[in-house]
Design a protein around this motif. Structure first.
Motif, short mmCIF file in Angstrom:
data_model
loop_
_atom_site.label_atom_id
_atom_site.label_comp_id
_atom_site.label_asym_id
_atom_site.label_seq_id
_atom_site.Cartn_x
_atom_site.Cartn_y
_atom_site.Cartn_z
N LEU A 37 0.85 -1.18 0.00
CA LEU A 37 0.00 0.00 0.00
C LEU A 37 0.89 1.23 0.00
O LEU A 37 1.91 1.28 0.71
CB LEU A 37 -0.91 0.01 1.22
CG LEU A 37 -1.80 -1.22 1.41
CD1 LEU A 37 -2.78 -0.99 2.55
CD2 LEU A 37 -2.57 -1.54 0.13
N ALA A 38 0.48 2.24 -0.79
CA ALA A 38 1.34 3.41 -1.00
C ALA A 38 1.65 4.17 0.28
O ALA A 38 2.76 4.62 0.51
CB ALA A 38 0.67 4.33 -2.02
N ASP A 146 -5.40 -9.61 -9.04
CA ASP A 146 -4.61 -8.40 -8.74
C ASP A 146 -5.33 -7.14 -9.25
O ASP A 146 -5.38 -6.12 -8.55
CB ASP A 146 -3.24 -8.56 -9.41
CG ASP A 146 -2.36 -7.34 -9.23
OD1 ASP A 146 -2.18 -6.90 -8.08
OD2 ASP A 146 -1.85 -6.82 -10.24
N THR A 147 -5.90 -7.23 -10.44
CA THR A 147 -6.62 -6.09 -11.01
C THR A 147 -7.85 -5.76 -10.15
O THR A 147 -8.15 -4.59 -9.91
CB THR A 147 -7.06 -6.39 -12.46
OG1 THR A 147 -5.88 -6.70 -13.21
CG2 THR A 147 -7.74 -5.20 -13.11
N GLU A 150 -6.65 -3.90 -7.08
CA GLU A 150 -6.21 -2.55 -7.41
C GLU A 150 -7.41 -1.60 -7.55
O GLU A 150 -7.27 -0.37 -7.45
CB GLU A 150 -5.42 -2.68 -8.73
CG GLU A 150 -5.11 -1.46 -9.47
CD GLU A 150 -5.06 -1.75 -10.97
OE1 GLU A 150 -4.53 -2.81 -11.35
OE2 GLU A 150 -5.54 -0.92 -11.74
N GLY A 151 -8.61 -2.18 -7.74
CA GLY A 151 -9.82 -1.38 -7.82
C GLY A 151 -10.10 -0.65 -6.52
O GLY A 151 -10.73 0.41 -6.52
N THR A 152 -9.64 -1.22 -5.40
CA THR A 152 -9.92 -0.56 -4.12
C THR A 152 -8.66 -0.18 -3.33
O THR A 152 -8.70 0.68 -2.47
CB THR A 152 -10.79 -1.46 -3.20
OG1 THR A 152 -10.23 -2.77 -3.22
CG2 THR A 152 -12.22 -1.50 -3.68
N LEU A 153 -7.55 -0.86 -3.62
CA LEU A 153 -6.33 -0.57 -2.84
C LEU A 153 -5.38 0.32 -3.64
O LEU A 153 -5.20 0.11 -4.84
CB LEU A 153 -5.60 -1.87 -2.48
CG LEU A 153 -6.36 -2.84 -1.57
CD1 LEU A 153 -5.57 -4.16 -1.45
CD2 LEU A 153 -6.60 -2.25 -0.19
N ASP A 154 -4.77 1.30 -2.96
CA ASP A 154 -3.79 2.16 -3.64
C ASP A 154 -2.41 1.53 -3.50
O ASP A 154 -1.78 1.61 -2.45
CB ASP A 154 -3.81 3.57 -3.04
CG ASP A 154 -5.06 4.32 -3.46
OD1 ASP A 154 -5.50 4.12 -4.61
OD2 ASP A 154 -5.59 5.09 -2.65
N TYR A 155 -1.96 0.91 -4.55
CA TYR A 155 -0.66 0.23 -4.52
C TYR A 155 0.49 1.23 -4.58
O TYR A 155 0.38 2.27 -5.24
CB TYR A 155 -0.53 -0.69 -5.73
CG TYR A 155 -1.29 -2.00 -5.67
CD1 TYR A 155 -1.68 -2.58 -4.47
CD2 TYR A 155 -1.58 -2.68 -6.85
CE1 TYR A 155 -2.35 -3.80 -4.45
CE2 TYR A 155 -2.25 -3.90 -6.84
CZ TYR A 155 -2.63 -4.45 -5.62
OH TYR A 155 -3.28 -5.66 -5.61
N LYS B 94 3.10 -4.77 -16.01
CA LYS B 94 1.75 -4.33 -15.68
C LYS B 94 1.74 -2.99 -14.94
O LYS B 94 2.66 -2.70 -14.16
CB LYS B 94 1.10 -5.41 -14.82
CG LYS B 94 -0.35 -5.16 -14.49
CD LYS B 94 -0.94 -6.34 -13.71
CE LYS B 94 -2.37 -5.98 -13.31
NZ LYS B 94 -3.04 -7.07 -12.62
N ARG B 98 -6.14 1.60 -12.48
CA ARG B 98 -7.23 2.18 -11.68
C ARG B 98 -6.69 2.88 -10.43
O ARG B 98 -7.15 3.96 -10.06
CB ARG B 98 -8.24 1.10 -11.30
CG ARG B 98 -9.08 0.68 -12.49
CD ARG B 98 -9.67 -0.66 -12.31
NE ARG B 98 -10.84 -0.63 -11.46
CZ ARG B 98 -11.44 -1.71 -10.98
NH1 ARG B 98 -10.97 -2.90 -11.28
NH2 ARG B 98 -12.50 -1.62 -10.22
N ALA B 99 -5.70 2.27 -9.80
CA ALA B 99 -5.12 2.89 -8.60
C ALA B 99 -4.42 4.20 -8.97
O ALA B 99 -4.52 5.19 -8.25
CB ALA B 99 -4.15 1.92 -7.94
N ARG B 102 -7.00 6.92 -9.75
CA ARG B 102 -7.56 7.40 -8.48
C ARG B 102 -6.61 8.40 -7.83
O ARG B 102 -6.99 9.44 -7.34
CB ARG B 102 -7.81 6.21 -7.57
CG ARG B 102 -8.84 6.46 -6.51
CD ARG B 102 -9.38 5.17 -5.93
NE ARG B 102 -8.34 4.23 -5.58
CZ ARG B 102 -8.25 2.99 -6.05
NH1 ARG B 102 -9.15 2.55 -6.89
NH2 ARG B 102 -7.27 2.19 -5.70
#
Lengths: 365, 150
Positions: A37-38, A146-147, A150-155, B94, B98-99, B102
């Motif tokens: 997480l970032a 993984d995709t 990434e829809g909800t987590l800020d990597y 990759k 989306r991240a 955002r």
């Protein structure tokens, strides 16, 4: 929690119930992605509060994905040591995670083909397992998961360095693809050293059954990509596939050569292994691995029917110390007691095996 | 082979003695890490990650960084190390689209909000109205509820 784990262990699993006959040399394919997480410190640096926060956030995101919606979620510090060991033996969590403290855990799907570790070395270690050699399928499955995450987590991601990971050896794709290979003929022929060197030169690594530092009992080797930056996931998969295929070819050639130069040697070894598994009363886990390895080779060579391969692959896991203790229902067995129980379990299983017919010819798979 | 009996016991010590496992293969990454770090400490003494407080010495000890920001802080150490360790120096795989999208929207929103409060403070009401409209639009794009603007 313990009930969930018991259910998990008794459920049909990708690795123990679906052994692949297409490429018998490769027992299993695994791909894992390291993600963070970032806005958080890496797990090794984070305090307990932050670890708990990350665990809750990641857990929620993981449980919302299609692949793990009905998965079993567990916090490592709430698990009994024996259950942790069983999960390590099934390759569902790492040794590192099993020794972790607060805020570490895993979510595993029912057939145990997908497992996500939280707060191991990285915030997320996503893993997909497939029986046999199925790198592309494993990649497609893990890419989708993984995709979704990434829809909800800020990597933590940098356009230049890719996915940012706690250890610089994983930056870039954060991807490690590996295959568990059964290479008895290369070991018997004394060619493994050469193979290890060649594989290293190609940017791949050879390890034992349980990863870094583990031994090569049962002639089982894990081969995986070493580098993660400067090459796309699809290219890594392609390169790995080529290297693995070439090792499979070498193993098959070594088998043919062994049978040609000394036709009695392999059947003798296999027959003796079968005898000990069928009639032994004290068998250590390392001995069990080596004996099962030889009988598995016997299946590949046509001495036993093909269907037995699945049973043998299951026994590779069930003969491990944690599984023997778990099966007995007793927590504090010493190694002598385990060796007797292991031999009893193997005797019971092998009582149902067909007697080998040694007339079958070379494994041409 | 050659009519000799070859014993195959693959416990750890036997395997190593037989050269089945190759220790150099296991620790290649660690060796590279150490090799690339050796000349560093003198030149980087006193350096510390602002985000997590990590130092190069701690990295040398553990081989792990403290937080994502460390890669920026210790870029002089990281870059040569990655050169040695990997196939390339730039990520070609990759991208978490989306991240990243955002993040871009959040950054844009943050900038617009700053601009809005500055415009109000300096009584540039026409600009303020423009920023307010943009904020509504960006919030909509980001899937956030429109904020009450009064």
């Amino acid at each position: 929690m313990p009930l969930s784990i018991d259910n998990l262990i008794s459920a049909r699993a990708e690795l123990t119930d679906n052994s692949s006959t297409k490429c018998p040399v490769v027992l299993m394919t695994r791909i894992r992605l390291a993600r963070n997480l970032a806005s958080h410190n890496f797990p090794g640096r984070a305090q307990a509060v932050e670890r708990r926060e990350v665990f809750a956030q990641c857990r929620e995101a993981v449980m919302a994905t299609k692949a793990l919606k009905r998965g079993v979620s567990m916090a490592v510090n709430e698990l009994e040591p024996l259950h942790r060991q069983v999960l390590v033996e099934r390759h569902l969590i790492s040794r590192e995670l099993s020794n972790s403290s607060e805020g570490a855990g895993a979510i595993i799907n029912k057939d145990q083909s997908v497992s996500v570790m939280i707060n191991e070395e990285d915030h997320l270690r996503i893993q997909v397992l497939r029986n046999g050699l199925q790198l592309k399928r494993a990649w497609n499955a893990i890419d989708t998961l993984d995709t979704a995450l990434e829809g909800t987590l800020d990597y933590a991601f940098s356009p230049r360095l890719g996915y940012i990971t706690a250890c610089p050896t994983n930056v870039g794709t954060g991807m490690r693809g590996s295959a568990m290979m059964h290479l008895p003929a290369l070991v018997i022929a004394g060619q493994m050293e050469k193979v290890v060197r060649a594989v290293n030169q190609l940017g791949m690594v050879v390890r034992g059954l349980f990863g870094e530092g583990s031994d090569a009992s049962g002639s089982m080797f894990q081969i995986s990509n070493q580098t993660t930056l400067g090459e796309s996931e699809v290219d890594i998969v392609k390169r790995l596939q080529n290297v693995l295929q070439s090792i499979v070819d070498h193993e098959m050639n070594a088998r043919a050569k062994l049978l040609e130069t000394n036709p009695a040697k392999l059947p003798d070894k296999i027959g003796r292994a079968y005898g000990v598994l069928k009639h032994g009363h004290i068998i250590s886990s390392s001995e069990a691995m080596n004996l099962l390895s030889l009988v598995r080779l016997g299946v590949d060579l046509g001495y036993f029917p093909d269907e037995l391969r699945t049973g043998i692959d299951r026994l590779f896991i069930e003969a491990q110390p944690g599984h023997i203790s778990h099966r007995s229902g007793q927590k504090n067995l010493n190694s002598e007691q385990r060796d007797e129980l292991r031999a009893t379990h193997l005797r019971e299983e092998f009582a149902n095996f067909t007697t080998p017919g040694y007339a079958s010819a070379v494994g041409e798979n | 082979m050659n009519h000799k009996v070859h014993k195959v016991d693959l416990c750890e010590s036997c395997a190593q003695a037989k050269g089945v496992t190759d220790p150099s293969g296991f620790s290649l990454a660690d060796l590279l890490l150490k090799a690339s770090l050796n000349p560093e400490p003198d030149t980087v003494t006193g350096l510390r990650c602002e985000q997590c407080g990590f130092t190069p010495e701690e990295f040398k000890k553990t081989g792990r960084f403290g937080c994502p920001q460390c890669y920026e802080t210790f870029t002089d150490i990281v870059s040569p190390m990655l050169d040695n360790m990997h196939k390339g120096t730039v990520h070609v795989g990759k991208v978490p689209e989306r991240a990243l999208l955002r993040k871009q929207l959040h950054d844009r929103l943050h900038n617009l909000e700053t601009s809005l409060s500055e415009a109000i403070k300096s009584e540039r009401y026409e600009d303020a109205a423009k920023f307010r409209d943009e904020i509504v639009q960006v919030r909509e794009e980001a899937g956030l509820a429109p904020t009450p603007t009064s």
